[in-house]
Design an enzyme around this catalytic site. Structure first.
Site, PDB file in Angstrom:
ATOM      1  N   GLY A  13     -19.704  -0.601 -17.260  1.00 48.05           N
ATOM      2  CA  GLY A  13     -20.047   0.780 -17.572  1.00 48.05           C
ATOM      3  C   GLY A  13     -20.408   0.881 -19.037  1.00 48.05           C
ATOM      4  N   ARG A  54     -15.987  13.876 -17.153  1.00 48.38           N
ATOM      5  CA  ARG A  54     -15.483  15.179 -16.714  1.00 48.38           C
ATOM      6  C   ARG A  54     -16.281  16.289 -17.376  1.00 48.38           C
ATOM      7  NH1 ARG A  54     -10.204  18.109 -17.719  1.00 48.38           N
ATOM      8  NH2 ARG A  54      -9.896  16.678 -19.439  1.00 48.38           N
ATOM      9  N   ASP A 107      -3.640   9.134 -25.038  1.00 42.37           N
ATOM     10  CA  ASP A 107      -2.503  10.061 -25.107  1.00 42.37           C
ATOM     11  C   ASP A 107      -1.596   9.708 -26.286  1.00 42.37           C
ATOM     12  OD1 ASP A 107      -3.473  11.121 -22.679  1.00 42.37           O
ATOM     13  OD2 ASP A 107      -2.333   9.629 -21.546  1.00 42.37           O
ATOM     14  N   HIS A 110      -1.706   9.933 -16.734  1.00 39.47           N
ATOM     15  CA  HIS A 110      -2.807  10.144 -17.679  1.00 39.47           C
ATOM     16  C   HIS A 110      -3.638  11.371 -17.306  1.00 39.47           C
ATOM     17  CE1 HIS A 110      -5.726   9.201 -20.730  1.00 39.47           C
ATOM     18  NE2 HIS A 110      -6.694   8.966 -19.855  1.00 39.47           N
TER      19      HIS A 110
END
Length: 328
Positions: free
Chosen positions: A8, A81, A150, A178
């Site tokens: 990717g 997203r 995070d 996550h």
């Protein structure tokens, strides 16, 4: 030295991640795979004056070669997203992508470390595990969900409240998963004591849990957290590469707790129960997970409650990933 494949590599995370890996002196071979645009990305990055050899692999017909004889596969592949989209919405698209990529890794480099960035990590890591099990090559010590962002956010956001904090040095253990309320920063167990009020802890915890939404909103439909995720992915990859070379490094990461059943007892007793996967601080070594690291103290009541909430949501997320493979 280390051979790395980025699967990717032409995407919003993949490009900066590939650049950061090209700068890493431990990388000797950098295979960049994607279904579009990767030849240009590879040509561009290959001009950076470090010793790593860069090669592009375009499309499914070149995927086997991309993941052949590699030590580490990093998977940021998939769609980003968008506003209003949850990580569960991403699942329908990204699940199949991760499944295909891990199948090829299992066939061509069964001993490679696999670091999954593709969201939703809470489900894509179980997908990867089920694929590896089906291929007969699953080693829970060698599969990781990258939750480093995070951890990075926790350190940086503490500094936003306490300007005398060194964000680069501060380590806040982050456990759970996550996404959203599965992310549990254990602020009370930070590497350096941080004095925070009860309201500050609650606000900071929420900001760490939903930090990705800040970026999605700020980018106004143009994407999600890509640059900070690339940094976090590169940091985790560097930790893995240092471990491959024999150095012992501690990083929180989403793993199969079977990697260290004895070490997992602490987090299970704190609320993880019988979950197969959970993010915990781990000691990395040449074989992958050497041990789950003790938290170093008792979490607060607020943190313990958050772990239980996380576990409830994770049970569904994990089952979604497992069922995807079993029903395929």
């Amino acid at each position: 030295m280390v051979s790395v494949a980025v699967l990717g590599a032409a995407g919003g995370i993949g490009q900066p991640l590939s650049l950061l890996l090209k700068l890493n002196i431990n990388v000797t071979k950098l295979n960049l795979y994607d279904i579009v645009n990767v030849p240009g990305v590879a040509a561009d990055i290959s001009h950076v004056s470090t010793n790593a050899q860069v090669k592009a692999f375009l499309g499914p017909e070149q995927l086997d070669d991309a993941v052949s004889q590699i030590d580490l596969a990093i998977i940021p592949a998939g769609v980003p997203r968008k506003p209003g989209m949850t990580r569960d919405d991403l699942f329908k698209i990204n699940a199949g992508i991760v499944k295909t990529l891990v199948e090829k890794i299992a066939e061509n480099s069964p001993r490679a470390f696999i670091a999954v960035i593709s969201n939703p990590v809470n489900s894509t890591v179980p997908i990867a595990a089920e694929v590896l099990k089906a291929k007969g090559v699953f080693d829970p010590r060698r599969l990781f969900g990258v939750t480093t962002l995070d951890v990075v956010r926790a350190s940086r956001f503490v500094r936003d409240l306490r300007a005398n904090t060194d964000a680069a040095a501060l380590r806040v253990p982050v456990v759970g998963g996550h996404s959203g309320n599965t992310i549990v920063p254990l602020l009370s167990l930070a590497s350096s004591p941080v004095e925070l009020s009860e309201s500050e802890v609650k606000e900071l915890t929420h900001r760490i849990q939903y930090g990705g939404d800040e970026v999605v909103k700020a980018k106004d439909g143009a994407g999600s957290a890509t640059l900070s995720m690339a940094y976090a992915g590169a940091r985790f990859a560097d930790s893995l590469m240092r471990a491959i070379k024999g150095e012992q490094v501690v990083e929180p990461t989403f793993i199969a707790l079977a990697a260290d059943p004895e070490g997992a007892k602490e987090i299970r007793q704190l609320g993880a129960g019988d979950l197969e996967f959970f993010a915990v601080p781990v000691k990395l070594g040449a074989m992958g997970v050497e041990a789950i690291v003790p938290l170093g103290g008792q979490p607060t009541h607020f943190e313990k409650d958050a772990i239980k909430v996380s576990a409830e949501a994770l049970a569904t997320n994990i089952a979604t990933g497992v069922n995807f493979v079993k029903s395929a």
